[in-house]
Write a protein that holds these residues in place. Structure first.
Motif, PDB file in Angstrom:
ATOM      1  N   CYS A   1      -1.709   1.317   0.171  1.00 47.18           N
ATOM      2  CA  CYS A   1      -0.903   0.118   0.421  1.00 47.18           C
ATOM      3  C   CYS A   1       0.156   0.465   1.461  1.00 47.18           C
ATOM      4  O   CYS A   1       0.205   1.596   1.965  1.00 47.18           O
TER       5      CYS A   1
ATOM      6  N   CYS B   1       2.178   3.483   0.635  1.00 45.17           N
ATOM      7  CA  CYS B   1       1.498   4.774   0.807  1.00 45.17           C
ATOM      8  C   CYS B   1       1.713   5.269   2.240  1.00 45.17           C
ATOM      9  O   CYS B   1       1.840   6.460   2.498  1.00 45.17           O
TER      10      CYS B   1
ATOM     11  N   CYS C   1       2.801   6.908  -5.049  1.00 49.48           N
ATOM     12  CA  CYS C   1       3.251   5.639  -4.454  1.00 49.48           C
ATOM     13  C   CYS C   1       3.897   4.762  -5.535  1.00 49.48           C
ATOM     14  O   CYS C   1       3.282   4.474  -6.558  1.00 49.48           O
TER      15      CYS C   1
HETATM   16 ZN    ZN Z   1       0.569   2.555  -2.311  1.00 49.85          ZN
END
Ligand code: ZN
Length: 334
Positions: free
Chosen positions: A165, A168, A239
Motif C-alpha cells: 500500500c 509500504c 506497515c
Molecule cells: Zn502497507
C-alpha cells in the motif's frame, strides 16, 4: 450498450467480451478533478464504465487550463466536480456520473469508497492520499496512486491484500512544506495526461479482473528527459496500515476550524517542526512574505496566511474553513 462503441476494445485479447462486460458493470471513484482526475475520468468513461463518482472541493481556475481535460474557459469559477460531470455526461450519456463538491475527509472518503470497485488518485495533496490509502486498505478496495510534479510523475496500482500500500512505499507523509507544490515547482501539461493514462489502464485492468496487472509495480516517468523506470515495491512487514491495520489518518481530523473574527485556524496532521525560512523562500515568488518573531506571514491570492513553526496556520480573508484548508494544503502542507 451501444453495439459498436466498444468494438475496438472487445477484440483485444487482454479484455475480450468478458472484460468489456465487467467494465460495463463497474463503478469508479475519481478523487480530485484536476489534471489527473479529468484525464483519468474521461478515459474510464470512454472505456465503457457504468458509473463514475467524482469528488473535488475547488473551483476551475485560469491556471488549471493548460493541463486539464474537460474544462474550457467558460467553466472558470465553476466547481470542478460539476463542470467535469457536465462534460463527461456529453461524452458518455449512457453512464451515470455522480459529482460531489466537497473536501474528501475521512468520513466522506469511507462513504464514497465503500460503493466502488476502484479509486483513481487525482489528488493535489499528500494528506488526503494517506486518508484514501487508509480507507481503501480498510475496505479492501483497489486504488491507483498517482503523483505528478514538474516534468515527471509516478503511479502504482494498490490492491489491498495482494500487494503493498502507499504506507509500504512511504511510511509517513513528509513534514509540512518539505515537498514543493505545483504552484511553486510548476507542471508540464502532458505530464498529468501521460500519468493519468497509465493509471486509467491499471484501473481498467482492475475492473476487468485481468491477471496481467502487477500490484505494487511503481512506474516513474520523466517526459522531458524521456526516462522511464519500473520498480516492484514489496509489502513492508511492519506497515501500520496494511500490516497492523492501524488507520492513523482516519482519526477525527484536527483540521480547519473558524476562530473569532475572520480567521480560520488550520492544524497540521503530522507533528514536526516546520522550516519557516525555507517555506518563506518557496512562497516569496508567489506573493508578499514576511518572517517576524519566528512566525511567517504570507499574502497570497488576496488572503493572509500566518504560519507557526509547529505547522499551525491562521488564515484570514477566506469565506469558509474548507477554503482555508485548501489554501493550507496548496501552500504549506504538500
Ligand atoms: Zn502497507
Amino acid at each position: 450498450m451501444t453495439p459498436d462503441r466498444f468494438a475496438r476494445q472487445r477484440v483485444l485479447p487482454e479484455l475480450g467480451e468478458e472484460g468489456q462486460r465487467r467494465l460495463g458493470e463497474g463503478t469508479a471513484l475519481v478523487a480530485g478533478c484536476g489534471a489527473l482526475g479529468t484525464h483519468g475520468a474521461e478515459l474510464l468513461l470512454r472505456a465503457g464504465l457504468a458509473r463514475l463518482v467524482l469528488v473535488d472541493r475547488d473551483l476551475v481556475e485560469e491556471t488549471n487550463l493548460h493541463r486539464v481535460a474537460l474544462f474550457t474557459p467558460g467553466d472558470l469559477g465553476r466547481p470542478k466536480a460539476l463542470a467535469a460531470a457536465d462534460a463527461l455526461r456529453r461524452i458518455a450519456p449512457a453512464a451515470e456520473v455522480v459529482p460531489h463538491v466537497a473536501h474528501l475527509g475521512p468520513e466522506l472518503a469511507e462513504e464514497l469508497v465503500r460503493g466502488v470497485d476502484v479509486v483513481l488518485d487525482g489528488l493535489d495533496n499528500l494528506e488526503t492520499r494517506y486518508v484514501l490509502n487508509d480507507v481503501c486498505v480498510k475496505e479492501g478496495v483497489p486504488w491507483v496512486y498517482t503523483a505528478v510534479l514538474g516534468t515527471s510523475g509516478m503511479t502504482m496500482p494498490i490492491l489491498p491484500g495482494r500487494g503493498p500500500c502507499l504506507r509500504c512505499l512511504f511510511p509517513d507523509p513528509p513534514p509540512p512544506g518539505a515537498i514543493p507544490t505545483c504552484a511553486e515547482a510548476g507542471i508540464l501539461g502532458p505530464v498529468p495526461a501521460a500519468l493519468a493514462a497509465l493509471a486509467a489502464a491499471s484501473a481498467i485492468a482492475i475492473l476487468a479482473g485481468s491477471p496481467d496487472l502487477v500490484p505494487g509495480r511503481l512506474l516513474h516517468l520523466d517526459l522531458w528527459r524521456g526516462r522511464a523506470e519500473a520498480t516492484d515495491v514489496l509489502r513492508a512487514p511492519g506497515c501500520p496500515a496494511c500490516g497492523e491495520r492501524r488507520f492513523d489518518f482516519l482519526a477525527p481530523a484536527p483540521s480547519a476550524a473558524a476562530l473569532c473574527g475572520d480567521a480560520v485556524q488550520v492544524l497540521p496532521r503530522t507533528r514536526g517542526a516546520l522550516d519557516l525560512a525555507a517555506l518563506g523562500r518557496r512562497l516569496a515568488p508567489l506573493g508578499t512574505v514576511r518572517l517576524r518573531s519566528g512566525v511567517l506571514v504570507a499574502e497570497l491570492e488576496g488572503v493572509e496566511l500566518t504560519v507557526f513553526p509547529d505547522g499551525r496556520a491562521l488564515v484570514k480573508g477566506v469565506s469558509s474553513p474548507d477554503q482555508a484548508q485548501a489554501l493550507y494544503d496548496r501552500y504549506v502542507a504538500r
